[in-house]
Motif scaffolding. Structure first.
Motif, mmCIF file in Angstrom:
data_model
loop_
_atom_site.group_PDB
_atom_site.id
_atom_site.type_symbol
_atom_site.label_atom_id
_atom_site.label_comp_id
_atom_site.label_asym_id
_atom_site.label_seq_id
_atom_site.Cartn_x
_atom_site.Cartn_y
_atom_site.Cartn_z
ATOM 1 N N ILE A 33 3.873 -1.445 12.274
ATOM 2 C CA ILE A 33 2.752 -1.472 11.330
ATOM 3 C C ILE A 33 1.455 -1.066 12.026
ATOM 4 O O ILE A 33 0.679 -0.256 11.511
ATOM 5 N N GLY A 34 1.207 -1.624 13.189
ATOM 6 C CA GLY A 34 -0.016 -1.309 13.913
ATOM 7 C C GLY A 34 -0.111 0.156 14.276
ATOM 8 O O GLY A 34 -1.161 0.793 14.111
ATOM 9 N N ILE A 35 0.983 0.725 14.750
ATOM 10 C CA ILE A 35 0.978 2.133 15.162
ATOM 11 C C ILE A 35 0.760 3.056 13.968
ATOM 12 O O ILE A 35 -0.055 3.988 13.997
ATOM 13 N N CYS A 36 1.487 2.775 12.886
ATOM 14 C CA CYS A 36 1.447 3.686 11.733
ATOM 15 C C CYS A 36 0.128 3.606 10.969
ATOM 16 O O CYS A 36 -0.305 4.607 10.376
ATOM 17 N N THR A 37 -0.493 2.457 10.975
ATOM 18 C CA THR A 37 -1.767 2.341 10.277
ATOM 19 C C THR A 37 -2.820 3.244 10.917
ATOM 20 O O THR A 37 -3.581 3.938 10.217
ATOM 21 N N ALA A 38 -2.834 3.269 12.235
ATOM 22 C CA ALA A 38 -3.797 4.123 12.938
ATOM 23 C C ALA A 38 -3.526 5.600 12.659
ATOM 24 O O ALA A 38 -4.441 6.394 12.386
ATOM 25 N N MET A 39 -2.259 5.990 12.691
ATOM 26 C CA MET A 39 -1.923 7.388 12.466
ATOM 27 C C MET A 39 -2.150 7.800 11.023
ATOM 28 O O MET A 39 -2.523 8.947 10.722
ATOM 29 N N LEU A 53 -1.820 20.669 2.661
ATOM 30 C CA LEU A 53 -1.077 19.779 1.772
ATOM 31 C C LEU A 53 0.020 19.042 2.529
ATOM 32 O O LEU A 53 0.230 17.840 2.345
ATOM 33 N N ALA A 54 0.735 19.774 3.410
ATOM 34 C CA ALA A 54 1.821 19.142 4.151
ATOM 35 C C ALA A 54 1.298 17.994 5.006
ATOM 36 O O ALA A 54 1.938 16.951 5.129
ATOM 37 N N LEU A 55 0.124 18.192 5.593
ATOM 38 C CA LEU A 55 -0.453 17.139 6.433
ATOM 39 C C LEU A 55 -0.924 15.959 5.585
ATOM 40 O O LEU A 55 -0.720 14.797 5.944
ATOM 41 N N ILE A 56 -1.518 16.280 4.415
ATOM 42 C CA ILE A 56 -1.916 15.196 3.512
ATOM 43 C C ILE A 56 -0.688 14.440 3.028
ATOM 44 O O ILE A 56 -0.682 13.212 2.950
ATOM 45 N N ALA A 57 0.369 15.194 2.706
ATOM 46 C CA ALA A 57 1.610 14.567 2.244
ATOM 47 C C ALA A 57 2.163 13.634 3.313
ATOM 48 O O ALA A 57 2.616 12.523 3.025
ATOM 49 N N ASP A 58 2.114 14.111 4.551
ATOM 50 C CA ASP A 58 2.592 13.273 5.654
ATOM 51 C C ASP A 58 1.720 12.032 5.797
ATOM 52 O O ASP A 58 2.216 10.920 6.012
ATOM 53 N N GLY A 59 0.416 12.214 5.666
ATOM 54 C CA GLY A 59 -0.481 11.070 5.767
ATOM 55 C C GLY A 59 -0.304 10.092 4.628
ATOM 56 O O GLY A 59 -0.318 8.875 4.820
ATOM 57 N N LEU A 60 -0.128 10.631 3.387
ATOM 58 C CA LEU A 60 0.095 9.753 2.234
ATOM 59 C C LEU A 60 1.385 8.960 2.400
ATOM 60 O O LEU A 60 1.446 7.760 2.113
ATOM 61 N N HIS A 61 2.412 9.665 2.861
ATOM 62 C CA HIS A 61 3.662 8.941 3.070
ATOM 63 C C HIS A 61 3.523 7.933 4.203
ATOM 64 O O HIS A 61 4.100 6.849 4.149
ATOM 65 N N MET A 62 2.736 8.293 5.224
ATOM 66 C CA MET A 62 2.499 7.348 6.317
ATOM 67 C C MET A 62 1.781 6.107 5.802
ATOM 68 O O MET A 62 2.063 4.988 6.239
ATOM 69 N N SER A 63 0.878 6.281 4.842
ATOM 70 C CA SER A 63 0.173 5.128 4.286
ATOM 71 C C SER A 63 1.126 4.221 3.516
ATOM 72 O O SER A 63 1.068 2.996 3.641
ATOM 73 N N THR A 64 1.981 4.830 2.705
ATOM 74 C CA THR A 64 2.952 4.011 1.968
ATOM 75 C C THR A 64 3.985 3.426 2.927
ATOM 76 O O THR A 64 4.507 2.333 2.695
ATOM 77 N N HIS A 65 4.256 4.186 3.981
ATOM 78 C CA HIS A 65 5.167 3.675 5.012
ATOM 79 C C HIS A 65 4.592 2.422 5.670
ATOM 80 O O HIS A 65 5.288 1.434 5.866
ATOM 81 N N ALA A 66 3.290 2.457 5.977
ATOM 82 C CA ALA A 66 2.653 1.277 6.559
ATOM 83 C C ALA A 66 2.711 0.106 5.581
ATOM 84 O O ALA A 66 2.964 -1.045 5.965
ATOM 85 N N GLY A 67 2.501 0.410 4.278
ATOM 86 C CA GLY A 67 2.605 -0.642 3.274
ATOM 87 C C GLY A 67 4.015 -1.173 3.160
ATOM 88 O O GLY A 67 4.234 -2.381 3.014
ATOM 89 N N ALA A 68 4.999 -0.269 3.227
ATOM 90 C CA ALA A 68 6.394 -0.703 3.166
ATOM 91 C C ALA A 68 6.754 -1.539 4.386
ATOM 92 O O ALA A 68 7.510 -2.520 4.285
#
Length: 425
Positions: A33-39, A53-68
């Motif tokens: 959680i700590g690592i992914c929130t920063a990224m 878009l691909a980078l935003i998509a990766d970031g958006l998924h990273m945000s939901t990933h941190a939430g998950a």
């Protein structure tokens, strides 16, 4: 009249059905959680600044990933702290499946969002600052690799196999072997089950000569009085029973040999039963899939950005988003099916059902109802009804009979003496 048995919660039987690596997985999840929130922050900001878009998509998924990841971590913590809470009738082992199901739904929503954004970008391409976007995507991939490494080592698969441990007495003698002084010499009677169904083997010590199958008789007498006769076939240097020995292996044996009849006894030994049940931690599995999905999107982002930069194919960037969305959707679907089945108590282990049925029938009784379901990683519950001709058999007998099955952690038995229920046996 029926005999109903279920070891009560207040009589020393706990309802802790958590996975073997529960606390370890909990710590791993908080670290990720700590690592992914920063990224997450770096990718979303970078994608907007550089128009990828691909980078935003990766970031958006990273945000939901941190939430998950947060959902997974909280589920681990809550399940551990409330493992002995009597409000949870069958423990908190399935909270991980609930968290995994929730994560799978989030994955599906993100896949839809990425696909939608990709369609918009196909229709209206956006200029991309490749020299800035590509390094951030690479860093995102590295973060995913580190996260996957942290979460690795969890049990994401099944445990299969079968072995029986053989205990020894104080003199080193195998508990499955009996040496009998007879008129024809020392006879070795053993229960052989090395990779095969258990059978009796009879041989003369030293192998100097062989016995004749026609001159040997063997009968087992179980504690409830049940008798079973065994016939033998001639093998190279020994005799082997034509039929396998039903579990449990606790009985008296009368062995008829040339010159007399001999009596020996076998006690049920401690089996190391590795007919494993499903030990997958679906909470950790969901977290792991989130990380792998992030890695897949990161790879797609890097490939799309590189091709778009080298050949001017701006459509490669949204195409990478579509491919990533399809990959995520596929993994999400599989996870929803697995965790959803557990949450609605779908029968999760047909092998255990078969083994329970076989054990009851080998004991000479009839199984008229059986329900097996998952209580948590590596833990199954079973509710069954049995019709028996043995008036002395109560539910404790069946609880002991089935208690040797690894992973069958909670057993409820209803016993019907024959005649008390209209059923042919």
């Amino acid at each position: 009249m029926t005999d109903f048995y279920d070891t009560p919660f207040w009589a020393g039987h706990d309802h802790v059905f958590l996975g073997a690596g529960h606390e370890t997985n909990e710590r791993k999840t908080w670290a990720v959680i700590g690592i992914c929130t920063a990224m997450m922050l770096a990718e979303i900001i970078g994608g907007n600044l550089f128009g990828s878009l691909a980078l935003i998509a990766d970031g958006l998924h990273m945000s939901t990933h941190a939430g998950a990841m947060l959902i997974a971590a909280l589920a681990y913590t809550y399940a551990r702290k409330h493992a002995n809470d009597r409000r949870f009738v069958f423990g908190t082992g399935k909270l991980g499946d609930l968290a995994g199901f929730s994560s799978a739904i989030i994955l599906a929503m993100i896949a839809i969002l990425i696909a939608y954004e990709a369609i918009v970008r196909f229709m209206a391409p956006v200029a991309i600052d490749f020299n800035e976007a590509i390094p951030i995507a690479v860093v995102g991939l590295l973060v995913n690799i580190v996260s996957a490494w942290l979460l690795s080592g969890g049990d994401h698969g099944h445990q299969h196999g079968h072995s029986h441990g053989h205990a020894h007495d104080d003199h080193g003698q195998d508990e499955e072997l009996r040496r009998i002084e007879t008129a024809v010499g020392v006879v070795e009677l053993s229960i052989f089950e090395d990779g095969v169904p258990p059978v009796f083997r009879i041989a003369l010590e030293g192998g100097n000569s062989s016995l004749s199958a026609e001159n040997v008789t063997l009968t087992t007498i179980r504690p409830d009085g049940a008798r079973q006769q065994f016939r033998f076939a001639q093998k190279s240097g020994y005799l082997e029973s034509n039929s396998e020995i039903p579990e449990p292996h606790g009985f008296k044996v009368t062995l008829g040999l040339p010159g007399g009849v001999h009596a020996v006894e076998f006690e049920e030994h401690a089996h190391v039963d590795t007919h494993g049940v499903d030990t997958r931690d679906h909470n950790m599995r969901a977290a792991y899939i989130h990380v792998i999905a992030d890695a897949a999107v990161s790879v797609m982002a890097i490939v799309g950005l590189l091709l778009a930069r080298e050949f001017g194919w701006l459509w490669m960037d949204p195409l990478a988003g579509v491919i990533g969305a399809l990959v995520i959707a596929n993994w999400s679907y599989g996870l929803i099916r697995q965790t959803g089945a557990t949450l609605v108590d779908a029968s999760s282990d047909s092998r255990m059902e078969t083994r329970v049925k076989a054990a009851i029938e080998e004991a000479g009784d009839k199984l008229i109802d059986l329900h097996v379901w998952r209580l948590g990683p590596g833990h199954l519950g079973a509710v069954l009804s049995v019709v028996t001709q043995k008036q002395e058999r109560n539910s404790s007998f069946y609880h002991s009979l089935l208690g040797r099955f690894k992973g069958l952690s909670h057993i409820t038995v209803e016993v019907h003496p024959v005649g008390t229920i209209h059923f042919d046996i």
